[in-house]
Enzyme design. Structure first.
Site, PDB file in Angstrom:
ATOM      1  CD  GLU A 171      10.881   4.380  44.044  1.00 10.08           C
ATOM      2  OE1 GLU A 171      12.122   5.354  43.290  1.00 10.08           O
ATOM      3  OE2 GLU A 171      10.713   4.696  45.085  1.00 10.08           O
ATOM      4  CD  GLU A 355      12.107   2.333  48.294  1.00 11.07           C
ATOM      5  OE1 GLU A 355      12.231   3.744  48.248  1.00 11.07           O
ATOM      6  OE2 GLU A 355      12.345   1.445  47.629  1.00 11.07           O
TER       7      GLU A 355
HETATM    8  C1  FCB Z   1      13.770   5.700  46.075  1.00  9.91           C
HETATM    9  C2  FCB Z   1      14.632   4.338  45.578  1.00  9.91           C
HETATM   10  C3  FCB Z   1      15.820   3.757  46.611  1.00  9.91           C
HETATM   11  C4  FCB Z   1      16.411   4.954  47.384  1.00  9.91           C
HETATM   12  C5  FCB Z   1      15.450   6.051  47.669  1.00  9.91           C
HETATM   13  C6  FCB Z   1      16.033   7.040  48.540  1.00  9.91           C
HETATM   14  O1  FCB Z   1      13.351   6.087  44.922  1.00  9.91           O
HETATM   15  O2  FCB Z   1      13.671   3.314  45.347  1.00  9.91           O
HETATM   16  O3  FCB Z   1      16.508   2.868  45.974  1.00  9.91           O
HETATM   17  O4  FCB Z   1      17.222   5.451  46.450  1.00  9.91           O
HETATM   18  O5  FCB Z   1      14.613   6.491  46.801  1.00  9.91           O
END
Ligand code: FCB
Length: 453
Positions: A171, A355
């Protein structure tokens, strides 16, 4: 009643991969094993930055309890595990002599994954910048590209032979924007010049690491970006333009750099004057070819025009049901981004959802955690992935964030994202209803077992 996940393994292509994701600082316990100080330690030690001033010193003590945690991944029916390597654990001073115990840890972790038949998916950097590098300007310093490439070489020299896939930097938006513009994340700066440099250097570091790993003969290299479905808060042209600026910063800047070798005009309008000299010459490196792209997706944002300097926008709360983070639940955005990333940037390249998940007010009652909202959230987002696949998008896998309740950065241990509940006093792990529902959904039929062998 907890509910079940209706989108099951049988509804996805036979080689589709399901995984669980974590990151180093959020679970390992940074105090253990000779890790050096990192920017999240000092950010958390500064009053007002993190809820209750909590840090990752102990976290889930995954550093010692990883066998139990990987058993949970295996038992849950997952195919792969996305973890990250801590720069400060491997190189306590950021550069120079590696901490042997740190490299040994990731070596053990890798073998423990393979012993369980799980595919190791590494992300090299998930935010714990060594303090020694922060002292030299961190992401503002162009030299970080070389420091990061050296780190990549050291890590992958040790475990690269056994990785299923490797991503560079988790990210970039959070690193550059939350760390240097809004100040919500370490190092907590609020400065547009620092932001411009971090935006560019994070991409340069990504490119240098890709080149380095490629030269080492390591394949299946990827980039992981986050996406938020941006919606104008109101019907005015001003809100539409503000939403477009937000979209350019959040959703387009990084992939545009990597795949089109340029930055969006809407972002250059703000950061242009502050970019480092000669930035246009770096796109050959930034655009180093990758083999896949990972999308992290959680929510949508309503954006309105606001007074003040660029980017002159503000977030407005929306009306959809929200998670414990206050994030609206909007699965359609995941289908949308899988299509959009393919159409605008990646074409035939494999995509992974690296994610996706939600925070809930999860508590143990009579030995169980009934996180029905998470079961519904995961089911809806798996449905969105299926729709994208049906529309011809080459989505190859889906990772839940996260395996365990963990250190949620500036929100400390308050926000629980895990499939597995962690008691932060006793460190006891209790699989939640969502873990059991997913396990059920991921079971292979006898016919599928035959197909994958
Ligand atoms: C993302 C991050 C992860 C976690 C989630 C909720 O942005 O990569 O580490 O904090 O959000």
């Amino acid at each position: 009643m907890t509910g079940r996940i209706g989108n099951t393994r049988a509804d996805f292509p036979a080689d589709f991969l399901f995984g669980a994701a974590t990151s180093a600082y959020q679970i390992e316990g940074h105090a253990f094993g000779g890790a050096g100080p990192c920017q999240w330690d000092s950010f958390a030690a500064t009053p007002g930055n993190v809820v209750r001033g909590e840090d990752g010193a102990r976290a889930c003590d995954h550093y010692h309890r990883y066998p139990e945690d990987l058993d949970l991944v295996k038992e849950g029916g997952f195919d792969c595990y996305r973890f990250s390597t801590s720069w400060a654990r491997i190189l306590p001073d950021g550069r120079g002599t590696p901490n042997a115990a740190g490299l040994d840890f990731y070596d053990r972790l890798t073998d423990a994954l393979l012993e369980r038949g799980l595919k190791p998916c590494v992300t090299l950097y998930h935010w714990e910048l060594p303090s020694a590098l922060r002292d030299m300007g961190g992401w503002q310093n162009r030299d970080i590209a070389g420091w990061f490439a050296d780190f990549a070489q050291i890590v992958m020299g040790r475990i690269g032979d056994r990785m299923y896939s490797a991503a560079t930097i988790n990210e970039p938006w959070c690193i550059a924007w939350l760390g240097h513009f809004s100040g919500d994340h370490a190092p907590g700066l609020r400065d547009i010049r620092a932001t411009a440099r971090a935006l560019h250097h994070v991409l340069l570091a990504h490119g240098r690491a890709v080149e380095t790993m490629r030269a080492m003969g390591i394949g299946n290299l990827g980039a992981v970006c986050n996406f938020e479905h941006v919606l104008p808060a109101g019907p005015t042209d001003a809100d539409a333009a503000a939403a477009d600026r937000y979209d350019a910063i959040f959703n387009r800047f990084f992939l545009s750099g990597m795949f089109h070798r340029r930055y969006p005009d809407q972002v250059l309008a703000g950061i242009g004057p502050y970019l480092p000299r000669g930035w246009q010459d770096d796109f050959v490196t930034i655009g180093a070819p990758v083999d896949w792209v990972g999308l992290n997706y959680y929510t949508c944002k309503r954006i309105a025009q606001a007074p003040g300097p660029w980017p002159a926008l503000t977030e407005v709360p929306g009306a959809l049901p929200k998670t414990a983070m206050g994030w609206e639940i909007h699965p359609e955005g995941l289908r949308y981004f899988l299509n959009r990333v393919r159409d605008e940037f990646t074409g035939d390249l494999p995509l992974f959802v690296t994610e996706n998940g939600m925070a809930g007010d999860d508590a143990i009652r009579a030995g169980r955690v009934d996180d029905a909202a998470r079961v519904a959230y995961l089911d809806a987002h798996l449905g969105a992935v299926r729709q994208a696949i049906a529309q011809g998008v080459p989505v190859r896998g889906y990772f839940v964030w996260s395996l365990l309740d963990n250190y949620e950065w500036a929100l400390g241990y308050d926000k629980r994202f895990g499939l597995v509940h962690v008691d932060f006093e006793t460190l006891q792990r209790v699989p939640k209803a969502s873990y059991h529902a997913l396990k059920q959904a991921l079971q292979r039929s006898a016919a599928q077992d035959v197909k994958v062998t």
